[in-house]
Design an enzyme around this catalytic site. Structure first.
Site, PDB file in Angstrom:
ATOM      1  N   SER A 257       0.804  -1.251   0.013  1.00 37.08           N
ATOM      2  CA  SER A 257       0.099  -0.055  -0.008  1.00 37.08           C
ATOM      3  C   SER A 257       0.798   1.319   0.005  1.00 37.08           C
ATOM      4  O   SER A 257       0.661   2.176  -0.711  1.00 37.08           O
ATOM      5  CB  SER A 257      -0.906   0.107   1.234  1.00 37.08           C
ATOM      6  OG  SER A 257      -0.378  -0.282   2.496  1.00 37.08           O
ATOM      7  N   LYS A 300      -4.635  -3.793   1.804  1.00 40.59           N
ATOM      8  CA  LYS A 300      -5.501  -3.579   0.805  1.00 40.59           C
ATOM      9  C   LYS A 300      -6.662  -2.756   1.259  1.00 40.59           C
ATOM     10  O   LYS A 300      -7.050  -1.625   0.541  1.00 40.59           O
ATOM     11  CB  LYS A 300      -6.265  -4.978   0.546  1.00 40.59           C
ATOM     12  CG  LYS A 300      -5.237  -5.966  -0.538  1.00 40.59           C
ATOM     13  CD  LYS A 300      -4.659  -5.159  -1.712  1.00 40.59           C
ATOM     14  CE  LYS A 300      -3.791  -6.038  -2.400  1.00 40.59           C
ATOM     15  NZ  LYS A 300      -3.330  -5.679  -3.502  1.00 40.59           N
TER      16      LYS A 300
END
Length: 411
Positions: A257, A300
């Protein structure tokens, strides 16, 4: 493309229409058939929708027949590994269709655009599929490949190992203008620990941190229009969250991320105004997926949250659109490392509204749409490309529903 009206008995208008009909477009397009009608009616007969992709000729003809447009025949050509050209001779990763297969319409036209796709290391993942769809729409392709996988990837390209999967819908081959070594875990060289610098898998490669790659792309090409983040890593992905170490958790967040935040941060100055940035996420960000552990579900979720914030910040700074695609399960090499990808594909086939296996090409085509002017008002969005599985509240293949009359796919 504008809608053109033609009058009966008006030769100049008919000639103009014929000229439009022979205008070539790239292989990935929306096509609309039009009939010549009296101008007093002011009606356009918009009918067909044609998506170029890795389809067989029969599929193209069936779709064309159903929509009352001419059959679209992809060019049939033979290629060898010698089709790989030097950087100077390759300006766009596409070729134009013949006049016979060209159809006027509303195209996904990325000609003149340049894309950088981070995270392409083979020919069977979503990153490769996105590169192909962008190339089919006319974009020039640059890729960033994880340093330890760089030699194998470049060697496979040179030897023609990927030639079959490089073929685009019009029969031409995707050309990758340049491959850059990239390790998105590191922003700059000062952050790289000594054991990585001296690791033999990194030997021979230079300028592979995010900042250095962005600077290299600027030096080589000046700017880009499309940025794609197609990479993730969780060293403890097979561990339940309660058994995940702090280092494992933070490593997943860093690689999966924050790497996107860093990538956009460093590429933003060379992203042309009005450009597009796309990442890939997974339904585990918002639903429980046992087995998808090691902090990857959290990574995520962070990626999706960052997408919204980055959409605001990059949108205000340079009018860059930022979106993420929540893709369904795919039998890629990376996914196989999780260990239960076949089970997830079977589950999706049994429970998704569309009972078919998801193809990488479908995700690639969605990315091409998001990168195109057709999505000019779409940003900060999670786009689900998973056959509708995200919409389900229960698994309909459960024995508890055995007495319900649940419809099955009839095709």
């Amino acid at each position: 493309m504008p809608v053109f009206f033609c009058r009966f008995g008006a030769p100049s208008a008919i000639l103009h229409t014929l000229k439009m009909a022979t205008t070539p477009f790239s292989g990935l397009q929306f096509a609309m058939s039009r009939s010549c009608i009296p101008s007093s009616q002011k009606i356009a007969d918009a009918s067909a929708l044609v998506l170029g992709g890795k389809s067989k000729i029969e599929s193209w003809n069936k779709l064309a027949s159903a929509c009352n447009v001419a059959s679209v025949q992809p060019l049939q050509r033979g290629f060898t590994s010698s089709s790989m050209k030097s950087v100077k001779s390759v300006t766009k990763a596409t070729s134009e269709s013949s006049a016979e297969s060209a159809v006027s319409g509303l195209p996904i036209n990325l000609k003149g655009k340049r894309a950088f796709i981070a995270g392409v290391a083979d020919d069977n993942g979503y990153g490769w599929a996105i590169a192909k769809s962008l190339a089919a729409a006319g974009a020039e392709i640059l890729v960033g490949t994880w340093v330890p996988a760089l030699n194998i990837f470049e060697s496979s390209l040179r030897r023609g190992k990927f030639d079959e999967s490089r073929v685009l819908p019009d029969g031409s081959m995707m050309e990758i203008t340049k491959v850059y070594p990239l390790d998105a875990v590191f922003d700059n060289l000062d952050e790289v620990p000594e054991d990585i610098k001296t690791n033999k898998r990194y030997a021979g490669s230079t300028k592979w941190t995010v900042q250095e790659v962005a600077e290299s792309v600027k030096e080589d090409f000046g700017s880009i229009d499309i940025l794609v983040h197609s990479l993730a890593n969780g060293p403890e992905v097979t561990k339940p969250l309660l058994e995940t170490s702090r280092n494992g958790y933070l490593a997943a967040i860093s690689a999966s991320s924050y790497s996107y935040v860093s990538l956009l941060k460093h590429f933003l100055p060379i992203l042309n105004t009005g450009g597009s940035s796309i990442s890939l996420t997974y339904i585990a960000s918002e639903r429980i997926i046992p087995g998808y552990g090691g902090g990857m579900s959290s990574a995520k979720a962070a990626l999706e949250s960052d997408t919204r914030v980055l959409a605001f910040e990059a949108g205000r700074k340079r009018r860059i659109r930022v979106n993420t695609i929540s893709a369904g399960p795919l039998r890629s090499r990376a996914a196989k490392a999780i260990g239960f990808i076949d089970m997830m594909i079977d589950y999706s086939l049994a429970n998704a509204p569309l009972q078919k296996e998801l193809s990488a090409e479908e995700v690639g085509n969605a990315a091409a749409f998001l990168a195109s002017p057709l999505a000019s008002a779409i940003t900060g969005t999670v786009l689900y490309v998973d056959n509708g599985l995200n919409a389900m509240g229960v698994g309909v293949d459960s024995p508890i529903f055995k007495d319900l009359d649940i419809p099955k796919d009839q095709h």
